[in-house]
Motif scaffolding. Structure first.
Motif, PDB file in Angstrom:
ATOM      1  N   THR A  53     -20.201 -32.414   7.832  1.00  0.00           N
ATOM      2  CA  THR A  53     -19.223 -32.154   6.773  1.00  0.00           C
ATOM      3  C   THR A  53     -19.922 -32.086   5.420  1.00  0.00           C
ATOM      4  O   THR A  53     -19.610 -31.243   4.576  1.00  0.00           O
ATOM      5  CB  THR A  53     -18.140 -33.261   6.749  1.00  0.00           C
ATOM      6  OG1 THR A  53     -17.605 -33.418   8.055  1.00  0.00           O
ATOM      7  CG2 THR A  53     -17.015 -32.905   5.786  1.00  0.00           C
ATOM      8  N   VAL A  85     -12.487 -37.114   1.402  1.00  0.00           N
ATOM      9  CA  VAL A  85     -12.208 -36.435   2.670  1.00  0.00           C
ATOM     10  C   VAL A  85     -12.413 -37.474   3.748  1.00  0.00           C
ATOM     11  O   VAL A  85     -13.539 -37.917   3.988  1.00  0.00           O
ATOM     12  CB  VAL A  85     -13.166 -35.243   2.888  1.00  0.00           C
ATOM     13  CG1 VAL A  85     -12.897 -34.592   4.242  1.00  0.00           C
ATOM     14  CG2 VAL A  85     -13.019 -34.217   1.775  1.00  0.00           C
ATOM     15  N   ASP A  87     -11.642 -39.252   7.670  1.00  0.00           N
ATOM     16  CA  ASP A  87     -11.170 -39.211   9.052  1.00  0.00           C
ATOM     17  C   ASP A  87      -9.996 -40.179   9.175  1.00  0.00           C
ATOM     18  O   ASP A  87      -9.828 -41.082   8.341  1.00  0.00           O
ATOM     19  CB  ASP A  87     -12.319 -39.626   9.980  1.00  0.00           C
ATOM     20  CG  ASP A  87     -11.992 -39.363  11.443  1.00  0.00           C
ATOM     21  OD1 ASP A  87     -11.162 -38.486  11.726  1.00  0.00           O
ATOM     22  OD2 ASP A  87     -12.575 -40.045  12.305  1.00  0.00           O
ATOM     23  N   VAL A 114      -8.505 -35.635   7.682  1.00  0.00           N
ATOM     24  CA  VAL A 114      -8.869 -34.777   8.810  1.00  0.00           C
ATOM     25  C   VAL A 114      -8.706 -35.585  10.092  1.00  0.00           C
ATOM     26  O   VAL A 114      -9.078 -36.756  10.154  1.00  0.00           O
ATOM     27  CB  VAL A 114     -10.317 -34.251   8.680  1.00  0.00           C
ATOM     28  CG1 VAL A 114     -10.450 -33.359   7.466  1.00  0.00           C
ATOM     29  CG2 VAL A 114     -11.329 -35.360   8.625  1.00  0.00           C
ATOM     30  N   LEU A 135      -5.886 -31.595   7.455  1.00  0.00           N
ATOM     31  CA  LEU A 135      -6.574 -30.579   8.256  1.00  0.00           C
ATOM     32  C   LEU A 135      -6.706 -31.113   9.677  1.00  0.00           C
ATOM     33  O   LEU A 135      -7.221 -32.217   9.890  1.00  0.00           O
ATOM     34  CB  LEU A 135      -7.956 -30.284   7.681  1.00  0.00           C
ATOM     35  CG  LEU A 135      -7.999 -29.577   6.321  1.00  0.00           C
ATOM     36  CD1 LEU A 135      -9.449 -29.385   5.871  1.00  0.00           C
ATOM     37  CD2 LEU A 135      -7.298 -28.231   6.385  1.00  0.00           C
ATOM     38  N   LYS A 137      -8.348 -31.075  13.240  1.00  0.00           N
ATOM     39  CA  LYS A 137      -9.587 -30.657  13.901  1.00  0.00           C
ATOM     40  C   LYS A 137      -9.266 -29.874  15.170  1.00  0.00           C
ATOM     41  O   LYS A 137      -8.327 -30.261  15.875  1.00  0.00           O
ATOM     42  CB  LYS A 137     -10.430 -31.875  14.276  1.00  0.00           C
ATOM     43  CG  LYS A 137     -10.890 -32.720  13.120  1.00  0.00           C
ATOM     44  CD  LYS A 137     -11.660 -33.908  13.683  1.00  0.00           C
ATOM     45  CE  LYS A 137     -12.025 -34.904  12.611  1.00  0.00           C
ATOM     46  NZ  LYS A 137     -12.692 -36.087  13.171  1.00  0.00           N
ATOM     47  N   TYR A 139     -10.773 -27.610  12.416  1.00  0.00           N
ATOM     48  CA  TYR A 139     -10.343 -26.728  11.333  1.00  0.00           C
ATOM     49  C   TYR A 139     -11.490 -25.793  10.943  1.00  0.00           C
ATOM     50  O   TYR A 139     -12.654 -26.034  11.299  1.00  0.00           O
ATOM     51  CB  TYR A 139      -9.885 -27.540  10.122  1.00  0.00           C
ATOM     52  CG  TYR A 139     -10.916 -28.500   9.605  1.00  0.00           C
ATOM     53  CD1 TYR A 139     -11.928 -28.084   8.753  1.00  0.00           C
ATOM     54  CD2 TYR A 139     -10.888 -29.840   9.972  1.00  0.00           C
ATOM     55  CE1 TYR A 139     -12.893 -28.959   8.299  1.00  0.00           C
ATOM     56  CE2 TYR A 139     -11.857 -30.725   9.523  1.00  0.00           C
ATOM     57  CZ  TYR A 139     -12.849 -30.285   8.697  1.00  0.00           C
ATOM     58  OH  TYR A 139     -13.819 -31.150   8.255  1.00  0.00           O
ATOM     59  N   LEU A 144     -11.686 -26.225   4.440  1.00  0.00           N
ATOM     60  CA  LEU A 144     -11.982 -27.512   3.797  1.00  0.00           C
ATOM     61  C   LEU A 144     -12.497 -27.281   2.382  1.00  0.00           C
ATOM     62  O   LEU A 144     -12.085 -27.977   1.442  1.00  0.00           O
ATOM     63  CB  LEU A 144     -13.016 -28.293   4.626  1.00  0.00           C
ATOM     64  CG  LEU A 144     -13.487 -29.609   4.006  1.00  0.00           C
ATOM     65  CD1 LEU A 144     -12.333 -30.599   3.861  1.00  0.00           C
ATOM     66  CD2 LEU A 144     -14.618 -30.228   4.837  1.00  0.00           C
TER      67      LEU A 144
ATOM     68  N   GLN B  38     -15.114 -29.933  16.080  1.00  0.00           N
ATOM     69  CA  GLN B  38     -15.258 -29.814  14.629  1.00  0.00           C
ATOM     70  C   GLN B  38     -16.735 -29.745  14.242  1.00  0.00           C
ATOM     71  O   GLN B  38     -17.123 -28.958  13.375  1.00  0.00           O
ATOM     72  CB  GLN B  38     -14.592 -31.007  13.923  1.00  0.00           C
ATOM     73  CG  GLN B  38     -14.574 -30.860  12.419  1.00  0.00           C
ATOM     74  CD  GLN B  38     -13.855 -29.593  12.001  1.00  0.00           C
ATOM     75  OE1 GLN B  38     -12.703 -29.406  12.344  1.00  0.00           O
ATOM     76  NE2 GLN B  38     -14.535 -28.697  11.299  1.00  0.00           N
TER      77      GLN B  38
END
Lengths: 177, 239
Positions: A53, A85, A87, A114, A135, A137, A139, A144, B38
């Motif tokens: 990320t 951002v 999880d 996310v 978002l 996953k 995504y 993003l 992802q």
């Protein structure tokens, strides 16, 4: 994968976490915060997720990493960020509770959640009085970048409007010195 | 509803243990796949950016495949979504039908829509109801090569009624309500979740689903009740 870093050759120097593993890590600022680029904090307990990320965002933003919600809160207290951002599912405080906490203490920080947990959000997110981008996953990484960029813009505009409102509401002093 | 099989498709019917267990399994599998998928999407994005002239066609193909996986996960997630609390919003029947047809892509051209859009707004989970409608239409379209499906809609006393009729040949089980169970299928390339999803959506909306095999095709009726936000909070449990 190459680890993107502007930290003087200390790329990927996260303590206590091997590539692809979950676990505690020290907060790492991978690039010196640049006010023009916007400062983003990525929060994920999985190191490989943090690093990929980070690699997606690093061309456009200043990026810091945290391996848990608790680390993220400690980081924001030391070094303000404009967007987090995070999880959803992490040991300790989860991503949704982190967003609630961040919004309570730092109103102008924009949040992006996310997750692959679609049903969990159906049952919880609507009950929370916080706003964030979501978002699911997997995504599209371009999405993003767009969401983060918009979050930075909205946060700056909201902050500027708030400053303006506060300034204009101050009593006008009579006379001049 | 057939007289000899009361219960499964009637308003207020409960979801079976098999449906709830399948929904939980979908959540677990979906979550297990989400992270690695992802990471794959991120790495493909980085590869394209760092070497834009390299293997563009291969990257395009991989991203298309990943898009297919994303759509499959979204479709599977409809079942656990329907088993938890519906997200009620005000929407028109027209909007639901359009969203349901959009899920079919090019196959929507084989649906004969004879709908007078019922006036007014409904309080339903638009995405769920549209998905249920899409599953039933898809089921009809797959009943025979080149099969056509007709769709009618009406609202009666706050309930939205869909009638879906195909001209194909479907080998329905006996009793026909067995088809509402997840993983039941007579097709070679099907997970057997379409009717289970439609049934779960009907139950979540205090409605019903009724399958009537007949010579020359099958007629399916789906009814969903317009829910108030208060009812939505009750849901059907958090499966």
């Amino acid at each position: 994968m190459r680890e993107h870093s502007n930290d003087g050759g200390q790329a990927g120097a996260e303590v206590g976490a091997e590539a692809g593993t979950r676990g505690a890590s020290e907060v790492k600022s991978t690039s010196a915060p640049d006010p023009d680029r916007g400062h983003v904090l990525i929060v994920d307990d999985e190191r490989s997720a943090r690093l990929t990320t980070e690699a997606v965002l690093l061309d456009d933003f200043s990026v810091s990493l945290a391996g848990s919600a608790e680390e993220a809160l400690a980081h924001i207290r030391r070094s303000p960020v404009e967007v987090i951002v995070t999880d959803l599912v992490m040991p300790g405080m989860n991503g949704l509770d982190l967003i609630v906490q961040v919004k309570k203490e730092w109103h102008f920080v924009h949040a992006v959640l996310v997750t692959g947990h679609r049903d969990y959000l159906n049952s919880r997110s609507s009950a929370l009085d916080v706003t964030f981008d979501l978002l699911l996953k997997p995504y599209n990484p371009s999405e993003l970048i767009q969401v983060v960029r918009r979050g930075i813009q909205v946060g700056r505009l909201t902050r500027a409007l708030s400053d303006l409102t506060r300034t204009s509401s101050k009593p006008i002093r009579e006379g001049r010195s | 509803m057939r007289d000899d099989n009361p219960g499964a498709g009637e308003p207020g019917a409960a979801l079976s243990d098999k449906t709830l267990i399948t929904a939980r399994a979908i959540v677990a599998v979906g979550h297990a796949l989400a992270g690695p998928l992802q990471a794959l999407a991120n790495r493909m994005f980085i590869l394209r950016r760092t070497a834009p002239q390299t293997n563009t066609a291969e990257l395009d193909a991989m991203e298309a495949e990943l898009g297919g996986v994303r759509r499959a996960l979204d479709r599977l997630a409809t079942l656990p979504h329907a088993c938890s609390a519906p997200q009620i919003e005000a929407c028109s029947a027209d909007a639901i039908i359009n969203e349901g047809l959009a899920e079919l892509g090019n196959d929507a051209a084989r649906v004969d829509v004879a709908v007078e859009p019922p006036p007014g707004l409904l309080s339903v989970d638009k995405r769920l109801v549209a998905s249920a409608l899409a599953e039933l239409l898809r089921n009809g379209l797959e009943s025979a090569p080149g099969a056509r499906v007709s769709l009618r809609a009406s609202t009666i006393e706050g309930e939205l009624h869909f009638t879906i009729e195909d001209n194909g040949v479907t080998a329905w089980p006996e009793p026909v309500e067995l088809a509402f169970e997840p993983l039941y299928t007579t097709k070679t390339r099907s997970l057997g979740l379409g009717l289970a999803i439609a049934h779960a959506v009907a139950v979540a909306h205090k409605g019903s689903i009724d399958v009537s095999p007949r010579p020359g095709g099958t007629l399916v009726r789906l009814t969903v009740a317009s829910l108030s936000p208060g009812l939505a909070a009750e849901g059907v449990g958090n499966g």
